[in-house]
Write a protein that holds these residues in place. Structure first.
Motif, short mmCIF file in Angstrom:
data_model
loop_
_atom_site.label_atom_id
_atom_site.label_comp_id
_atom_site.label_asym_id
_atom_site.label_seq_id
_atom_site.Cartn_x
_atom_site.Cartn_y
_atom_site.Cartn_z
N UNK A 84 0.89 -1.44 0.05
CA UNK A 84 0.11 0.04 -0.06
C UNK A 84 0.84 1.24 -0.01
N UNK A 85 2.30 1.07 0.61
CA UNK A 85 2.84 2.32 0.59
C UNK A 85 4.37 1.97 0.24
N UNK A 86 4.79 2.75 -0.89
CA UNK A 86 6.29 2.58 -1.26
C UNK A 86 7.18 3.79 -1.07
N UNK A 87 8.30 3.50 -0.52
CA UNK A 87 9.02 4.61 -0.42
C UNK A 87 10.52 4.58 -1.17
N UNK A 88 10.64 5.36 -2.06
CA UNK A 88 11.97 5.41 -2.81
C UNK A 88 12.93 6.21 -2.46
N UNK A 89 14.06 5.82 -2.25
CA UNK A 89 15.16 6.64 -1.77
C UNK A 89 16.42 6.65 -2.71
N UNK A 90 16.46 7.60 -3.38
CA UNK A 90 17.83 7.42 -4.35
C UNK A 90 18.47 8.85 -4.76
N UNK A 91 19.34 8.72 -5.61
CA UNK A 91 19.92 9.91 -6.41
C UNK A 91 19.58 10.11 -7.70
N UNK A 92 20.70 10.12 -8.42
CA UNK A 92 20.36 10.57 -10.08
C UNK A 92 19.47 9.49 -10.73
N UNK A 93 19.28 8.25 -10.31
CA UNK A 93 18.42 7.41 -10.84
C UNK A 93 16.93 7.75 -10.70
N UNK A 94 16.63 8.79 -9.62
CA UNK A 94 15.31 9.11 -9.58
C UNK A 94 14.97 10.55 -10.23
N UNK A 95 15.80 10.95 -11.03
CA UNK A 95 15.85 12.14 -11.95
C UNK A 95 14.83 11.93 -13.06
N UNK A 96 15.08 12.71 -13.88
CA UNK A 96 14.29 13.12 -15.05
C UNK A 96 14.11 11.67 -15.90
N UNK A 97 12.71 11.53 -16.13
CA UNK A 97 12.38 10.24 -17.08
C UNK A 97 12.01 9.03 -16.07
N UNK A 98 12.43 9.04 -15.14
CA UNK A 98 11.98 7.63 -14.01
C UNK A 98 10.57 8.07 -13.57
N UNK A 99 9.64 6.99 -13.80
CA UNK A 99 8.42 7.14 -13.34
C UNK A 99 8.15 6.57 -12.08
N UNK A 100 7.73 7.34 -11.03
CA UNK A 100 7.37 7.15 -9.72
C UNK A 100 5.75 7.09 -9.54
N UNK A 101 5.45 5.67 -9.56
CA UNK A 101 3.90 5.43 -9.49
C UNK A 101 3.23 6.25 -8.09
N UNK A 102 2.20 6.76 -8.52
CA UNK A 102 1.29 7.20 -7.13
C UNK A 102 1.93 8.13 -6.17
N UNK A 103 3.06 8.96 -6.80
CA UNK A 103 3.83 9.62 -5.73
C UNK A 103 3.02 10.81 -5.07
N UNK A 104 3.02 10.77 -3.67
CA UNK A 104 2.30 11.69 -2.95
C UNK A 104 3.03 12.72 -1.98
N UNK A 105 4.24 12.14 -1.57
CA UNK A 105 5.07 13.15 -0.67
C UNK A 105 6.58 12.89 -1.15
N UNK A 106 7.16 14.17 -1.38
CA UNK A 106 8.48 14.36 -2.05
C UNK A 106 9.32 14.84 -0.92
N UNK A 107 10.33 14.29 -0.68
CA UNK A 107 11.44 14.90 0.49
C UNK A 107 12.71 15.29 -0.31
N UNK A 108 13.06 16.60 -0.38
CA UNK A 108 14.36 16.70 -1.36
C UNK A 108 15.07 17.94 -0.62
N UNK A 109 15.94 17.43 0.22
CA UNK A 109 16.77 18.43 1.04
C UNK A 109 17.95 18.72 0.44
N UNK A 110 18.22 18.77 -0.75
CA UNK A 110 19.28 18.95 -1.47
C UNK A 110 19.90 20.54 -1.20
N UNK A 111 21.08 20.54 -0.90
CA UNK A 111 21.89 21.82 -0.90
C UNK A 111 22.57 22.41 -1.92
N UNK A 112 22.14 23.34 -2.58
CA UNK A 112 22.71 23.68 -3.80
C UNK A 112 23.67 24.99 -3.55
N UNK A 113 24.77 25.13 -4.20
CA UNK A 113 25.51 26.40 -4.10
C UNK A 113 25.42 26.87 -5.16
#
Length: 708
Positions: A413-442
């Motif tokens: 019923x619940x899937x939690x995907x944790x990853x880096x560049x593999x989760x970037x553009x083009x990757x389909x995350x079905x039923x995505x409800x919550x996104x947590x992206x704490x990336x620090x950018x310079x």
């Protein structure tokens, strides 16, 4: 174009996902694309751009285009399906499923993934094309020069070339801006010029593939709003048409999250923003704990109580470093395991259990604040007791040559995907409800980087009240700018031709929110300083027209009288916007010079806004030499280029000639127009064309570098 039996069947099957109105829109827009393609039985080529929103249904569009093309007699469709194997697998699987290539349509379509010469794919393709029932060959290939080059070899074999003949082929480039020129624009090579080997050879391999096909249309699918990148693509591949895709009614994109319902965005406190060097967190941040709690409450409500979805998912994208993903994976696994134990194994009156329930109750108002009729908290906790025992955690990271295992979405019923560049553009995350992206950018991210992380866009209208996106403050501001820019861009494209749009793109500051960050100081110092030459060996007739029109529109005067036609040159002082427009119009079709031209335009726009730069000088070199000055054409690493367009100094004649490189004004950007008559032992011999020399003044370099 009318739908045939394959398209009709596909649209009927899509009736489970789309309304009748949405299916009609899809058919109309697909028809617009195909009607602009090169005719199915005529030698020739065409190029177009199809622009959608992120996660808005581009795959559905080109799948429908495939069916419509098959209905109208096209025999081959080639898909450049992303730069990672998981995206290639995803696209291939989706095509097979939607087009039912392994069911009732198995004799209509033949799907090949990454065909090779070693596997004798040429014979298989030849045999398929030769069948009397005329099946359509669908080829998915990784967007990498080696894989595209392998396919080009197959296409060039006599058996495939003869079997295909002049029959129509579509090349569909999914995420057309990926693995593109922009990827290499920031390379800080100290060489004075951009060289071919500084680039991925992806675009060169695409051009080779196009050249191997007698009848084809190259269709670029993209969602990028980044102006300079579109300019690069337009120059190198010269699209002649564009189609804007309309998202379905259930689509929730950037406008939904950052304009219409900003309550969906949660700011991550500065001290909890992760960076593997600058802020390598030692303990799980509280914001991640709250994100997990909101997610589980959302699953309890949407999946268990209201049954609006079979499952929901959460994405944690901490940093590009895989070690960061492993750290966050460890935290999440430990937290969820502890919660499951405390809620289901401890007595109802246990203090630890009561404390955890109180924590969930404290975030409950945030979880239901956008709902019209939220369920009672007690009902949510009751449902959550099952949810906490029905989840899967997936660590989605690159593992050398291994591909990430495919996710079985129906397994929990619940899937939690944790990853880096593999989760970037083009990757389909079905039923995505919550996104947590704490990336620090310079510094400020550019638009294409922001776009890569837009996995939380998509068709979520039915459960949008339970969606949340956790972002740092600076990233929220960047997304707000991105959304504003995207809407401006689409508004312009909806009313303008590509030629008109490109002019707006170059000259309007509102069309490129990250323009000033495209160039680095090292690039300006090494590549945009002093004299450089371009090699405009294609678009000869078009460039001749552009030069003649520019001459007619400006008043040129003699620079200095050196008494001979070969050394006398005209000059014109022109407003900087007109110099930019001239560069924009002048056509270039090789990778290094395309990037030089685009970077020059970005450089000038930056200087125009931040300095008092108002003019440039344009020189019509040797304007009295009607047949052009003779220059040798040389071959370097398999590429043809003009040896040297600049004449050197000379002591002969009535005056000393200092050389072409001294025909300039040292404190201004200067553009020399050179009319060249080529000398070469080939069909290029004695061809006459125009090319450019550009002088970048040191004063502007110092100004650029000195800016904060």
């Amino acid at each position: 174009m009318a739908a045939g039996p394959l398209t009709t069947a596909l649209l009927a099957d899509l009736g489970r996902k789309l309304s009748a109105e949405e299916r009609e829109t899809l058919l109309i827009e697909t028809g617009q694309i195909l009607s602009n393609c090169n005719p199915v039985d005529e030698i020739g080529s065409a190029t177009g751009i199809v622009i959608g929103y992120v996660q808005s249904g581009k795959t559905m569009s080109f799948t429908t285009l495939t069916a419509l093309a098959a209905d109208h007699g096209y025999r081959m469709v080639i898909y450049l399906a992303g730069i990672k194997n998981n995206l290639l697998d995803q696209t291939t699987k989706r095509l097979k499923s939607d087009l039912q290539t392994e069911a009732e349509n198995m004799k209509i379509f033949r799907v090949l993934q990454s065909p090779t010469m070693a596997e004798d794919s040429a014979t298989l393709i030849k045999n398929t094309l030769s069948q009397r029932r005329k099946p359509v060959v669908l080829i998915t290939v990784l967007k990498h020069y080696k894989h595209i080059g392998e396919l080009t070899q197959i296409i060039k074999t006599p058996e495939v070339r003869d079997a295909l003949g002049s029959q129509g082929v579509l090349i569909i480039d999914d995420e057309a801006d990926q693995a593109s020129l922009n990827t290499y624009a920031r390379k800080n090579s100290k060489a004075e010029d951009w060289e071919e080997d500084e680039f991925s050879s992806t675009y060169s391999s695409i051009l080779d593939l196009k050249a191997a096909l007698k009848n084809h249309t190259y269709i670029q699918y993209t969602a990028t709003p980044q102006g300079p990148l579109l300019i690069n693509i337009m120059d190198l591949l010269s699209p002649k048409f564009h189609v804007l895709l309309t998202p379905g009614g259930g689509y929730t994109g950037g406008k939904t999250f950052f304009v219409d319902q900003p309550g969906l965005i949660v700011e991550i406190p500065r001290q909890e923003v992760y960076h593997y060097k600058l802020n390598d967190l030692e303990h799980c941040p509280q914001s991640l704990i709250e994100a997990l709690q909101l997610f589980l409450i959302g699953v309890a409500i949407v999946v268990e109580i209201k049954q609006k979805a079979r499952f929901l998912s959460m994405m944690v994208h901490a940093d590009r470093e895989t070690d960061a993903s492993k750290k966050f994976h460890k935290w999440v696994k430990a937290i969820l395991g502890s919660w499951a134990d405390r809620l289901n194994d401890l007595d109802e009156g246990d203090p630890s259990r009561l404390e955890l329930i109180a924590e969930f109750k404290s975030v409950y108002p945030e979880a239901v604040k956008l709902m019209d009729e939220p369920p009672a908290f007690d009902a949510v906790i009751e449902a959550l007791l099952d949810v906490i025992l029905d989840y899967r955690i997936h660590l989605v990271i690159g593992q050398g040559s291994k591909r990430s295992p495919e996710i079985n979405w129906s397994s929990a019923s619940a899937h939690i995907l944790i990853g880096a560049e593999m989760l970037n553009r083009g990757y389909t995350v079905e039923g995505l409800a919550v996104s947590y992206m704490p990336r620090y950018t310079i510094g400020k991210a550019n638009a294409d980087t922001i776009q890569q992380r837009c996995r939380f866009f998509g068709y979520k209208r039915s459960y949008i009240q339970s969606c949340r996106v956790f972002l740092p403050e600076g990233t929220i501001e960047e997304y707000e700018d991105y959304v504003k820019h995207e809407e401006i861009m689409r508004g312009e494209l909806s009313t303008k031709s590509l030629e008109e749009f490109e002019k707006v793109l170059v000259l309007s500051s509102s069309m490129n929110p990250t323009r000033n960050n495209i160039l680095t100081k090292d690039i300006v110092r090494s590549k945009l300083l002093g004299w450089r030459q371009l090699n405009a060996l294609q678009h000869i007739e078009e460039n001749t027209r552009i030069v003649e029109e520019f001459r007619a529109a400006h008043e040129f005067t003699l620079f200095e009288d050196y008494k001979t036609s070969d050394r006398n040159h005209l000059m014109a002082k022109v407003p900087i916007d007109e110099a930019i427009s001239f560069l924009r119009d002048f056509k270039i079709s090789n990778v290094p010079d395309t990037l030089r031209k685009s970077s020059t335009i970005q450089y000038l726009n930056h200087m125009k806004e931040h300095t008092d730069l108002k003019y440039a000088y344009v020189f019509d070199m040797a304007y009295q030499v009607n047949q052009g000055r003779e220059r040798s054409l040389i071959e370097k690493d398999g590429k043809l280029k003009i040896n040297n367009i600049f004449s050197g100094a000379s002591l002969s004649g009535s005056l000393v000639y200092p050389g072409d490189r001294y025909v300039y004004y040292p404190d201004f950007l200067c553009i020399q127009i050179h009319k060249i008559r080529l000398k070469h032992d080939s069909e290029w011999n004695r061809k006459i064309l125009y090319t450019l020399g550009i002088y970048y003044p040191e004063s502007l370099e110092h100004t650029f570098v000195g800016m904060p």
